[in-house]
Design a protein around this motif. Structure first.
Motif, PDB file in Angstrom:
ATOM      1  N   SER A  13       0.843  -1.198   0.000  1.00 50.56           N
ATOM      2  CA  SER A  13       0.000   0.000   0.000  1.00 50.56           C
ATOM      3  C   SER A  13       0.876   1.244   0.000  1.00 50.56           C
ATOM      4  CB  SER A  13      -0.908   0.034   1.231  1.00 50.56           C
ATOM      5  OG  SER A  13      -1.778  -1.071   1.244  1.00 50.56           O
ATOM      6  N   PHE A  37      -6.962  10.167  -4.428  1.00 49.10           N
ATOM      7  CA  PHE A  37      -7.152   8.858  -3.815  1.00 49.10           C
ATOM      8  C   PHE A  37      -6.655   8.869  -2.370  1.00 49.10           C
ATOM      9  CE2 PHE A  37      -6.813   7.639  -8.358  1.00 49.10           C
ATOM     10  CZ  PHE A  37      -8.007   6.942  -8.484  1.00 49.10           C
ATOM     11  N   ILE A  92     -16.577   3.437   0.231  1.00 49.80           N
ATOM     12  CA  ILE A  92     -15.363   3.040  -0.497  1.00 49.80           C
ATOM     13  C   ILE A  92     -15.597   3.174  -2.000  1.00 49.80           C
ATOM     14  CG2 ILE A  92     -14.687   1.386   1.294  1.00 49.80           C
ATOM     15  CD1 ILE A  92     -15.641  -0.861  -0.650  1.00 49.80           C
ATOM     16  N   SER A  93     -14.502   3.182  -2.719  1.00 43.71           N
ATOM     17  CA  SER A  93     -14.591   3.084  -4.180  1.00 43.71           C
ATOM     18  C   SER A  93     -14.488   1.620  -4.567  1.00 43.71           C
ATOM     19  CB  SER A  93     -13.461   3.884  -4.836  1.00 43.71           C
ATOM     20  OG  SER A  93     -12.194   3.400  -4.411  1.00 43.71           O
ATOM     21  N   TRP A  94     -15.247   1.228  -5.585  1.00 41.73           N
ATOM     22  CA  TRP A  94     -15.208  -0.184  -6.028  1.00 41.73           C
ATOM     23  C   TRP A  94     -14.011  -0.383  -6.948  1.00 41.73           C
ATOM     24  CZ3 TRP A  94     -17.828  -4.389  -4.469  1.00 41.73           C
ATOM     25  CH2 TRP A  94     -17.645  -5.561  -5.221  1.00 41.73           C
ATOM     26  N   THR A  95     -13.160  -1.334  -6.587  1.00 41.21           N
ATOM     27  CA  THR A  95     -11.962  -1.637  -7.375  1.00 41.21           C
ATOM     28  C   THR A  95     -12.301  -2.722  -8.384  1.00 41.21           C
ATOM     29  OG1 THR A  95     -10.555  -1.110  -5.469  1.00 41.21           O
ATOM     30  CG2 THR A  95      -9.558  -2.384  -7.248  1.00 41.21           C
ATOM     31  N   ASN A 153      -9.157  -6.216  -5.246  1.00 40.36           N
ATOM     32  CA  ASN A 153     -10.470  -6.000  -4.638  1.00 40.36           C
ATOM     33  C   ASN A 153     -10.691  -6.999  -3.497  1.00 40.36           C
ATOM     34  OD1 ASN A 153     -13.054  -5.278  -4.010  1.00 40.36           O
ATOM     35  ND2 ASN A 153     -13.823  -5.386  -6.125  1.00 40.36           N
ATOM     36  N   TYR A 210      -7.590   3.995  -4.529  1.00 40.79           N
ATOM     37  CA  TYR A 210      -8.664   3.556  -3.644  1.00 40.79           C
ATOM     38  C   TYR A 210      -9.102   4.728  -2.786  1.00 40.79           C
ATOM     39  CZ  TYR A 210     -11.019   0.608  -0.104  1.00 40.79           C
ATOM     40  OH  TYR A 210     -11.922   0.029   0.736  1.00 40.79           O
ATOM     41  N   GLY A 238      -3.336   0.795  -3.932  1.00 42.24           N
ATOM     42  CA  GLY A 238      -3.082  -0.609  -3.638  1.00 42.24           C
ATOM     43  C   GLY A 238      -2.280  -1.236  -4.761  1.00 42.24           C
ATOM     44  N   THR A 241     -15.623   4.650  -8.878  1.00 45.49           N
ATOM     45  CA  THR A 241     -14.458   5.396  -8.406  1.00 45.49           C
ATOM     46  C   THR A 241     -14.624   6.903  -8.512  1.00 45.49           C
ATOM     47  OG1 THR A 241     -12.950   3.561  -8.894  1.00 45.49           O
ATOM     48  CG2 THR A 241     -11.989   5.762  -8.714  1.00 45.49           C
ATOM     49  N   GLN A 286     -11.533   5.762   0.600  1.00 46.84           N
ATOM     50  CA  GLN A 286     -12.271   5.289   1.771  1.00 46.84           C
ATOM     51  C   GLN A 286     -12.505   6.453   2.718  1.00 46.84           C
ATOM     52  OE1 GLN A 286     -10.960   1.650   3.722  1.00 46.84           O
ATOM     53  NE2 GLN A 286     -11.555   2.448   5.727  1.00 46.84           N
TER      54      GLN A 286
END
Length: 843
Positions: free
Chosen positions: A56, A216, A125-128, A134, A99, A220, A203, A101
């Protein structure tokens, strides 16, 4: 000797059962606490492992605040989209994705109410889209792809009764969103979110709603095959430089687990303290039981000595009985602790600490349970065992053996010497605000009172017992004499109750003082007519304050924001306000300078912080926040420590200039004196209605909200302390049963001389009441002293008022009398049912 020990245990099953119950309750609390905390730690550790990518990349905080959501979740402390491409181009990177959050994202139910998380956060959260990165797995439907689409964790959708295709309303720290539920997902391997709710957005939508376009929270990274996480992290750290924090999956999970452990340390300590209290109180019961059993078996033990048993063998025999008792109690307590852990799981779930996985017993928990249960029992039985070994063999030959109580001179000397020393330590610790010294004084005073308890019992019973002959004639006089006959027994019987009520009293005084402190602080500081704040202390959108400013009849609106900073090298909490209007909402007691001196590039410091940091008006200090931004500020003045403001106050312009998160913690509303208060209130209600996470409270409602958390904590504390009171009641029952057995012949003679069964029962009950009242008076007195001392020491922590709940203490006395009556039920019945001839013939 083994067979002798087992025979003695079986011969006194009823008496030893209650002693074993003390071990059972104490061990149950220890094993239950360890089982619960193990499961709690595992829940979050698994969650951290599931959430982390192989590597990360995050913005590096200037210092660890423990408040990352408030200090780092802003555009100025996030990553640009270009960082994703830079990371993706590095050697050894298989995939990289940005990402987002943020906390403060809640789904509304069909009635427009916020989904109940029990205090756990609502996470957005944002969808990866890359499956390598993910942590969420779709269960039903698809991932969100449009600006008005969301996916929600399966537990939340099940709780709210939503299905794929339904229209849902989502509250964010920015705008409200009307969206279509297009999918449900499981987060991690088992879907556990520890009670939190999670909402996923496409996102770009997540950036716009939760952070800022093109930014962001972190990046990740998935490592290529053949590249270890540590190798990739080292390579990225070298390429990106010191401004960024690069951690492996394992490092991040370990860091978060360590941070969690620090956060949960209070809960672990809190529960284990009460387990210790239960064991401590239970040890008195075990000690008392074995002391009386040894005294009643004097002739039997002397006969063993006469038949050739050595002192060591007699000691081992008594300790063997205690060891068997400890093993049995620990085994049952271990099983009871597992059941208790389920109760703790349900109870803490109401506070938002939800455990998703199953509970399990670890080898460590089993080992500690047996070690503690057996050791406590052996230690408590050691002194009686030594006394048993000293019984002379000739005692077996005497038919008229009478045990002469030892004098109390040594106890008196030790207690009278120790009590002033403990009181001196308490006084010095209180005067200097030194908690360790106060703790030493408190323990010393408790020990001194326990030592002096048999000495104090005689005058207490003499004075209180004067009323017994008036109430019950000869029966009352006999009850008084029985309580005075053996002051050691009276003290030992009442000691457990004393400790339990001392703790209840002390915590009750602290709780009442905390409530009174909140009321005084609000009354002294709050000038505004209303306070707006979000549920569970979450920050909320600044749109609320903007709409309130347009309400007719509103004179001023003061926004309050929080943060953590380093000022002159000291890390501390700060509040930010608009200097032009803060005086309308809050009465800040300035001890140096004026409130009007607060301006951009200035800072106000609490009197305590100014003293500890050596700051004075006019000094220039470096103000640095977690995102790395800093400014030089001039100390404009100091304020009193009773304002509830923390160590620092800055202007809102300074907060904004250093990249503060543009979210409000509290909004203070002051009405114009000429305004229609009822109409203004209705208008404010309409504003709040559009933001269900925000609550509107007047001064009384604000105080009630602040007191609610204290009331919940006190309810939990008192529920746990009830365990020690239960053990104390068992101690009274056990001692009275043994006392009645010891006086079997005496009771038979009284029956032969004309005392009826009802009078015998009354005599035993009155004796129990006197003993219980003695323990209650000592406990409440000791608890009052310690409670007042602690509130005085904690004055600088916000306990600005000391309150003694007299009605509650009076209830404690009455409860003690009831405990005595209830505890005497079985012994009194046993005494009344003794056969007169058999009792008289007892040796």
């Amino acid at each position: 000797m083994l067979r002798t020990a087992i025979r003695n245990l079986l011969a006194h099953k009823a008496r030893l059962t209650m002693s074993a119950l003390a071990v059972v309750l104490g061990v149950a609390f220890v094993s239950g606490t360890l089982t619960f905390t193990d499961a709690l730690n595992k829940t979050f550790t698994d969650l951290f492992k599931d959430a982390a990518a192989d590597v990360s990349v995050e913005p590096k905080a200037a210092f660890d605040t423990g408040m990352g959501g408030m200090d780092m979740n802003s555009a100025s402390s996030s990553l640009p989209a270009s960082m994703v491409e830079k990371v993706r181009a590095a050697d050894g990177v298989a995939a990289a994705a940005g990402y987002v959050q943020a906390d403060g994202v809640y789904v509304l139910d069909r009635d427009g109410h916020v989904a109940d998380t029990g205090g756990a956060p609502g996470i957005g959260i944002s969808w990866t889209t890359d499956p390598k990165l993910n942590s969420a797995t779709l269960i039903e439907g698809r991932a969100p792809t449009g600006t008005d689409e969301v996916a929600i964790d399966s537990a939340t959708t099940a709780d709210l009764g939503y299905h794929v295709g339904d229209k849902v309303t989502v509250l964010t720290t920015g705008p409200r969103l009307q969206a279509t539920l297009v999918g449900t997902f499981r987060f991690g391997q088992d879907g556990g979110l520890a009670g939190a709710s999670m909402t996923a957005f496409e996102t770009a939508t997540a950036q716009r709603l939760l952070l800022a376009p093109g930014r962001f929270t972190e990046v990740g990274v998935a490592a290529e095959d053949g590249t270890t996480h540590a190798q990739l992290a080292s390579r990225l750290a070298s390429e990106l430089g010191s401004r960024y924090q690069v951690t492996t999956k394992e490092q991040k999970a370990a860091d978060q687990a360590a941070s969690l452990e620090d956060s949960l340390a209070f809960i672990n300590t809190f529960l284990l303290v009460f387990a210790g209290v239960a064991l401590f109180v239970g040890s008195f019961l075990i000690l008392n039981t074995f002391s009386m059993l040894v005294a009643q078996r004097t002739r039997e033990l002397a006969l063993l000595r006469a038949l050739g048993a050595s002192r060591r063998q007699v000691t081992r025999s008594v300790l063997l009985e205690a060891g068997v008792l400890g093993l049995l109690g620990s085994t049952i307590g271990l099983a009871g602790g597992f059941a208790l852990a389920y109760g703790l799981k349900a109870m803490f779930g109401q506070f938002g600490l939800t455990i998703d996985g199953a509970l399990s017993l670890t080898a460590g928990t089993v080992a500690w349970s047996y070690v503690i249960g057996v050791v406590i029992t052996l230690v408590a039985a050691y002194l009686p065992a030594r006394r048993a070994a000293k019984v002379p063999p000739v005692a077996a030959m005497r038919a008229d053996l009478v045990t002469t109580p030892r004098p109390l001179h040594t106890r008196t000397i030790i207690g009278v010497t120790g009590a002033p020393l403990a009181a001196t330590a308490l006084g010095a610790g209180t005067a200097g605000g030194t908690l360790p010294l106060v703790a030493v004084g408190a323990v010393g005073l408790l020990v001194a009172v326990i030592i002096l308890s048999p000495v104090l019992a005689v005058p207490f019973v003499q004075r209180v017992g004067r009323v017994l002959p008036r109430l019950a004639g000869t029966t009352g006089r006999l009850a008084k004499e029985n309580a005075m006959r053996n002051p050691r027994r009276t003290a030992a019987t009442s000691s457990a109750l004393m400790i339990g009520l001392a703790l209840v009293t002390g915590f009750s005084i602290i709780g009442a003082s905390a409530r009174a402190s909140i009321d005084r602080t609000v009354d002294d500081v709050l000038r505004a007519d209303y306070v707006m704040s979000a549920v569970m202390g979450q920050p909320f959108t600044a749109k609320v304050a903007n709409q309130v400013r347009r309400v007719d009849g509103v004179k001023s609106v003061v926004v309050e924001r929080y943060g953590t900073a380093k000022v002159a090298g000291h890390e501390g909490f700060f509040s930010a306000y608009d200097p032009a209007v803060v005086g309308d909402a809050l009465a800040i007691d300035m001890t140096d300078g004026k409130l009007a001196d607060l301006a951009p590039d200035t800072i106000l410091v609490s009197r305590k912080e100014a003293g500890s940091a050596g700051l004075s008006k006019g000094d220039s200090v470096r103000f640095e926040v977690a995102n790395g931004q800093s400014r030089r500020l001039r100390v404009a003045g100091a304020y009193g420590d009773d304002n509830g403001l923390g160590p620092y106050v800055i202007a809102m312009d300074t907060y904004t200039a250093t990249g503060g998160v543009p979210l409000d913690q509290n909004v203070y509303v002051t009405l114009d004196p000429t305004a229609d208060a009822a109409a203004a209130h209705r208008a404010l209600d309409r504003v709040v209605a559009a933001y269900p996470v925000v609550q509107l409270r007047d001064a009384d409602g604000y105080k009630q909200d602040k007191r609610a958390g204290i009331d919940q904590l006190l309810a939990l504390i008192n529920a746990l302390l009830a365990l020690s009171v239960l053990i104390a009641a068992l101690g009274v029952v056990n001692t009275l049963v043994l006392s009645v057995t010891e006086r079997t012949r005496e009771v038979g003679l009284m029956r032969a001389l004309g005392m009826n069964r009802r009078q015998v029962r009354r005599m035993v009950r009155l004796e129990a009441v006197v003993i219980s009242l003695y323990g209650a008076v000592l406990g409440i007195g000791l608890g009052t002293v310690l409670g007042v001392v602690l509130t005085t020491v904690l004055h600088s922590q916000g306990l600005v008022a000391t309150a003694v709940p007299v009605p509650l203490l009076a209830f404690g006395l009455a409860l003690a009398a009831v405990i005595g009556l209830v505890a005497a039920a079985v012994p009194a019945r046993h005494a009344a049912r003794l056969n007169v001839l058999d009792a008289i013939s007892t040796a």
